[in-house]
Design a protein around this motif. Structure first.
Motif, PDB file in Angstrom:
ATOM      1  N   ALA A 170     -12.493   6.844   4.064  1.00 13.51           N
ATOM      2  CA  ALA A 170     -12.247   7.386   2.897  1.00 13.51           C
ATOM      3  C   ALA A 170     -11.601   6.820   1.863  1.00 13.51           C
ATOM      4  N   GLY A 171     -11.260   7.303   0.773  1.00 12.38           N
ATOM      5  CA  GLY A 171     -10.483   6.584  -0.308  1.00 12.38           C
ATOM      6  C   GLY A 171     -11.219   6.071  -1.448  1.00 12.38           C
ATOM      7  N   GLU A 172     -12.520   6.201  -1.352  1.00 11.70           N
ATOM      8  CA  GLU A 172     -13.417   5.727  -2.552  1.00 11.70           C
ATOM      9  C   GLU A 172     -14.841   6.475  -2.251  1.00 11.70           C
ATOM     10  N   ILE A 173     -15.626   6.625  -3.377  1.00  9.49           N
ATOM     11  CA  ILE A 173     -17.027   7.073  -3.342  1.00  9.49           C
ATOM     12  C   ILE A 173     -17.846   5.709  -3.094  1.00  9.49           C
ATOM     13  N   ALA A 174     -18.416   5.756  -1.703  1.00  8.67           N
ATOM     14  CA  ALA A 174     -19.321   4.468  -1.617  1.00  8.67           C
ATOM     15  C   ALA A 174     -20.210   5.083  -0.208  1.00  8.67           C
ATOM     16  N   ALA A 218       0.906  -1.185  -0.069  1.00  6.09           N
ATOM     17  CA  ALA A 218      -0.076  -0.157  -0.032  1.00  6.09           C
ATOM     18  C   ALA A 218       0.876   1.369   0.019  1.00  6.09           C
ATOM     19  N   PHE A 219       0.471   2.321  -0.799  1.00  2.86           N
ATOM     20  CA  PHE A 219       1.209   3.507  -0.667  1.00  2.86           C
ATOM     21  C   PHE A 219       0.433   4.721  -0.634  1.00  2.86           C
ATOM     22  N   GLY A 220       0.757   5.952  -0.364  1.00  2.53           N
ATOM     23  CA  GLY A 220       0.087   7.050  -0.619  1.00  2.53           C
ATOM     24  C   GLY A 220       1.130   8.356  -0.759  1.00  2.53           C
ATOM     25  N   VAL A 221       0.690   9.461  -1.057  1.00  7.17           N
ATOM     26  CA  VAL A 221       1.605  10.615  -1.303  1.00  7.17           C
ATOM     27  C   VAL A 221       1.392  11.776  -0.433  1.00  7.17           C
ATOM     28  N   CYS A 227      -5.907   5.911  -7.745  1.00  6.19           N
ATOM     29  CA  CYS A 227      -6.574   5.185  -6.919  1.00  6.19           C
ATOM     30  C   CYS A 227      -5.954   4.392  -5.823  1.00  6.19           C
ATOM     31  N   GLY A 228      -4.785   4.105  -5.896  1.00  6.77           N
ATOM     32  CA  GLY A 228      -3.939   3.507  -5.004  1.00  6.77           C
ATOM     33  C   GLY A 228      -3.425   4.417  -3.779  1.00  6.77           C
ATOM     34  N   ALA A 229      -3.091   5.781  -4.246  1.00  7.25           N
ATOM     35  CA  ALA A 229      -2.761   6.876  -3.306  1.00  7.25           C
ATOM     36  C   ALA A 229      -4.021   7.272  -2.655  1.00  7.25           C
ATOM     37  N   ALA A 230      -5.154   6.977  -3.002  1.00  5.55           N
ATOM     38  CA  ALA A 230      -6.442   7.545  -2.691  1.00  5.55           C
ATOM     39  C   ALA A 230      -6.766   6.367  -1.243  1.00  5.55           C
ATOM     40  N   SER A 231      -6.659   5.133  -1.633  1.00  5.03           N
ATOM     41  CA  SER A 231      -6.793   4.095  -0.827  1.00  5.03           C
ATOM     42  C   SER A 231      -5.777   4.059   0.478  1.00  5.03           C
ATOM     43  N   GLY A 232      -4.526   4.172  -0.032  1.00  3.37           N
ATOM     44  CA  GLY A 232      -3.411   4.121   0.961  1.00  3.37           C
ATOM     45  C   GLY A 232      -3.393   5.409   1.902  1.00  3.37           C
ATOM     46  N   GLY A 283      -3.193  -1.968 -17.996  1.00  2.00           N
ATOM     47  CA  GLY A 283      -4.144  -1.069 -17.360  1.00  2.00           C
ATOM     48  C   GLY A 283      -3.495   0.467 -17.497  1.00  2.00           C
ATOM     49  N   SER A 284      -4.389   1.168 -16.802  1.00  2.00           N
ATOM     50  CA  SER A 284      -4.122   2.769 -16.721  1.00  2.00           C
ATOM     51  C   SER A 284      -3.196   3.136 -15.577  1.00  2.00           C
ATOM     52  N   VAL A 285      -2.139   3.601 -15.982  1.00  2.00           N
ATOM     53  CA  VAL A 285      -1.263   3.884 -14.853  1.00  2.00           C
ATOM     54  C   VAL A 285      -1.653   5.155 -14.007  1.00  2.00           C
TER      55      VAL A 285
END
Length: 453
Positions: free
Chosen positions: A374-378, A313-316, A360-365, A352-354
């Motif tokens: 948070a991290g997704e619209i649900a 997992a990663f984030g920025v 999405c990876g940074a949103a989740s991480g 796939g799309s870079v």
């Protein structure tokens, strides 16, 4: 509150004509294929907003001051000496004004939340304020003023280097032993009663250089019930010092001696072996990557392909805040890999799309690192949302499934039109709702700061 979006990237994928409803801080209902209702806030393209997982807010005020080459080879360590001299001047009022500007800029760039890695604790010279958490209070006041989601991370900074070296004069404002640090954290957690309920307080043992193995174990046992962030393996000199002082490389030592799990965020983790990289990914911790600052300080690139292949997992984060730009962080992350590997489209598994992988990876991480739901619209998630204009010239030629590639690689942050932090609509038509007042306060604070340098 309700938002109507022409299109949106939800947890289920791209949908058209989405009506999103909230109650307080949370998303309560998603209706794709809907029609807009009177009173809805209408936007073009709605995305989950990212969290900026690593910030030293006060450093924004010195951006551009350290880009003059000194005699000899300039490095992270010469930059750090200049930073210490700068911090000696800051007043509580200036700390708050600078942080408010930083958080405004983050929200206008598309970040809904921030992890503030806060190590400026005391008065010039190192004397504590009457209230130990005075400067943490100022960070919280800046977050309240801007409405950004805050995970406040007071830093334990006890030593100047491995082996419990005494703090240097320039570090006096940072220093605490474990007992005093725990008091500071308790005061900061008490101040959460005046903050929105999505705000959090974690801890940040600064690094294996600035703590000791005993102190690290004690503070995690006493205060580690939330997010735990730590600088790790940023520079080769740091790796060598830790290995010489405690007998192992930083990541190897931490994974062997602490119960590292999904509550941890390892900042930078730049200089790792292949084995360390895979082991860190398996731990569940988040890699806190700050590509713009890491490039500015000459840290080097992260071992991205191995880490992603191991499921890491990663984030920025914007770290030194030399430049606050969500799009620049993501594309710098990918470009650092391309420059090292002499390749293209590196940070995606298979095909796939870079852009979508990075975003999405940074949103989740980022959400994981800040302990945000948070991290997704649900439905049931925090309403951390950002709207972009797909008709901007940088994006208008793209299909919906190409928009994140366009956002990451072809656009600038001014494509952001609206931003919600846990349902708080803080950016409208590209401008923070308190922009004029915050910028005026910042300019006044900087005038006072510069007169004292």
């Amino acid at each position: 509150m309700a938002i109507f979006a022409n299109r949106a990237l939800t947890a289920a994928g791209w949908v058209e004509n989405l009506r999103l409803e909230t109650s307080g801080e949370q998303i309560t209902r998603l209706t794709p294929g809907a029609e807009a209702q009177p009173g809805d806030t209408r936007v073009d393209t709605l995305l989950p907003a990212l969290a900026n997982l690593h910030s030293h807010a006060f450093q924004r005020a010195m951006a551009g001051m350290t880009e003059y080459r000194l005699a000899g080879r300039d490095s992270f360590w010469t930059w750090r000496d200049l930073m210490y001299r700068f911090t000696a001047q800051l007043t509580p009022e200036q700390v708050q004004a600078i942080a408010a500007l930083v958080y405004l800029e983050m929200q206008e760039a598309g970040y809904a939340a921030v992890g503030e890695f806060h190590y400026l604790h005391h008065q010039p010279g190192g004397q504590p304020y009457d209230r130990l958490a005075e400067l943490s209070d100022r960070i919280m006041a800046a977050a309240a003023e801007t409405g950004i989601g805050l995970t406040h991370l007071p830093v334990l900074y006890s030593y100047a280097g491995v082996g419990e070296k005494p703090l240097e004069p320039g570090q006096a404002r940072f220093g605490n032993d474990v007992d005093r640090f725990c008091t500071l954290v308790d005061q900061a957690r008490g101040a959460l009663t005046a903050m929105p309920s999505d705000c959090r307080v974690g801890i940040a043992p600064h690094s294996l250089r600035a703590t000791s193995p005993t102190d690290l174990a004690q503070v995690v046992a006493a205060q580690g019930q939330g997010p735990i962030h730590i600088h790790i393996a940023e520079q080769p000199k740091e790796v060598a010092e830790v290995q010489a002082g405690i007998g192992a490389r930083p990541v190897d030592w931490l994974l062997a001696n602490a119960a590292v799990d999904g509550n941890w965020c390892l900042i930078h983790a730049t200089h790792m072996t292949e084995g360390e990289t895979r082991a860190m990914a398996a731990s569940g911790a988040v890699a806190g990557l700050c590509p713009v600052t890491e490039a500015n300080l000459g840290d080097g690139p992260f071992n991205g392909p191995t880490y992603l292949c191991a499921g890491g997992a990663f984030g920025v984060g914007s770290d030194s805040n030399i430049l606050i730009s969500l799009t620049e962080e993501l594309r710098s992350l990918e470009y650092s890999q391309r420059l090292r590997d002499l390749s293209r489209n590196v940070l995606v598994l298979g095909e796939g799309s870079v852009g979508q992988t990075l975003y999405c990876g940074a949103a989740s991480g980022g959400a994981q690192a800040l302990s945000r739901n948070a991290g997704e619209i649900a439905e049931g998630k925090l309403a951390d949302l950002v709207a972009i204009d797909s008709q901007n010239p940088a994006l208008c030629a793209l299909r919906a499934d190409q928009l994140l590639d366009g956002l990451v690689f072809a656009a600038k942050d001014h494509v952001v039109t609206d931003l919600w932090s846990a349902g708080r609509h803080q950016v409208k038509d590209g401008r923070h709702v308190n922009r004029d007042r915050i910028i005026a306060n910042y300019q006044s604070a900087i005038a006072g700061l510069l007169s004292g340098l």
